[in-house]
Design an enzyme around this catalytic site. Structure first.
Site, PDB file in Angstrom:
ATOM      1  N   LYS A 163       0.855  -1.189   0.000  1.00 54.31           N
ATOM      2  CA  LYS A 163       0.000   0.000   0.000  1.00 54.31           C
ATOM      3  C   LYS A 163       0.892   1.240   0.000  1.00 54.31           C
ATOM      4  O   LYS A 163       1.771   1.388   0.864  1.00 54.31           O
ATOM      5  CB  LYS A 163      -0.892  -0.046   1.248  1.00 54.31           C
ATOM      6  CG  LYS A 163      -2.180   0.736   1.134  1.00 54.31           C
ATOM      7  CD  LYS A 163      -3.062   0.415   2.331  1.00 54.31           C
ATOM      8  CE  LYS A 163      -4.342   1.200   2.318  1.00 54.31           C
ATOM      9  NZ  LYS A 163      -5.101   1.015   3.566  1.00 54.31           N
TER      10      LYS A 163
HETATM   11  O1  G3P Z   1      -7.701   2.159   5.554  1.00 50.42           O
HETATM   12  C1  G3P Z   1      -8.086   3.340   4.940  1.00 50.42           C
HETATM   13  C2  G3P Z   1      -9.469   3.836   5.300  1.00 50.42           C
HETATM   14  O2  G3P Z   1     -10.400   2.802   5.150  1.00 50.42           O
HETATM   15  C3  G3P Z   1      -9.561   4.530   6.619  1.00 50.42           C
HETATM   16  O3  G3P Z   1     -10.889   4.767   7.011  1.00 50.42           O
HETATM   17  O4  G3P Z   1     -12.538   5.458   8.727  1.00 50.42           O
HETATM   18  O5  G3P Z   1     -10.101   6.000   9.069  1.00 50.42           O
HETATM   19  O6  G3P Z   1     -11.425   7.194   7.346  1.00 50.42           O
HETATM   20  P1  G3P Z   1     -11.241   5.909   8.096  1.00 50.42           P
END
Ligand code: G3P
Length: 218
Positions: free
Chosen positions: A87
């Site tokens: 990633k």
């Molecule tokens: O892993 C990336 C993403 O899914 C993070 O989500 O909820 O932290 O904005 P969030």
């Protein structure tokens, strides 16, 4: 549409896997920190433990932001297991690294994507997956689902092979809308996946069926 779980929590990953619908896992440095995973060896072991639970692929994020360091860290991550997808953040050095990894046959997930322009760049560099963050756009009053729609349309126009992996999913309607819009993958917390099970009429109907059966079979 593939279901990935967005966590580094082994118990949650196992629960999603046991449900039989899990296609992969995504992590990020915040999710790893949340589980108290730090230090090169521990991080490596934790990724290996995740790979040993699931059948699908596992996104492991680089910390480096310089091309040479991203390449070196990404190669180390890729060596952990065949399931690892590297990633890489949507930055200039990251795009160069994605192009490099693509030429080396190492799969990548381009993360922190918030615009269609970034999505085009990642596809041209040869990213395997693209992670647009829906919830974080919603948080600043920009409709994250509009971005998914725009990217799916653009990728279809040009036959880009990069898979749209909708991320930062906060609730079941995000997931269902992503399915309507044609996202290839959704990555979400366990509660969003299990939340798909819920409907009050299902609960009510089951209670009635069981009660009727019990009355007929005293
Ligand atoms: O892993 C990336 C993403 O899914 C993070 O989500 O909820 O932290 O904005 P969030």
């Amino acid at each position: 549409m593939k279901f990935f779980i967005d966590t580094a929590n082994l118990t949650e990953i196992k629960e999603a896997y046991d449900l039989g619908v899990l296609d992969g896992v995504t992590t990020n440095p915040s999710l790893m920190a949340k589980e108290g995973i730090s230090g090169k060896e521990k991080v490596r072991n934790h990724y290996k433990a995740i790979c040993d639970i699931v059948d699908g692929n596992v996104s492991a994020e680089v910390i480096a932001t310089d091309f040479d360091e991203i390449v070196s860290e990404g190669k180390e991550l890729a060596k952990i297991d065949d399931k690892i997808v590297v990633k890489v953040p949507m930055i200039k050095e990251g795009i160069k690294a994605i192009k490099y990894f693509s030429s080396e046959g190492i799969r990548t997930n381009c993360t922190l994507v918030f615009s269609a322009g970034q999505a085009i760049l990642a596809a041209k560099a040869g990213a395997s997956y693209l992670s647009p963050f829906i919830g974080r756009l919603d948080d600043i009053s920009i409709d994250g689902l509009d971005l998914i729609s725009q990217i799916v349309h653009i990728y279809q126009n040009y036959g880009y092979e990069t898979e749209v992996l909708a991320a930062s999913i906060r609730h079941t309607m995000h997931l269902v809308k992503c399915a309507e819009l044609g996202a290839d993958v959704v990555t979400c917390p366990l509660k969003v996946i299990t939340g798909l099970l819920n409907h009050p009429l299902t609960d009510k109907g089951l209670a009635q069926f069981l009660s009727d059966h019990a009355k007929a079979n005293p």
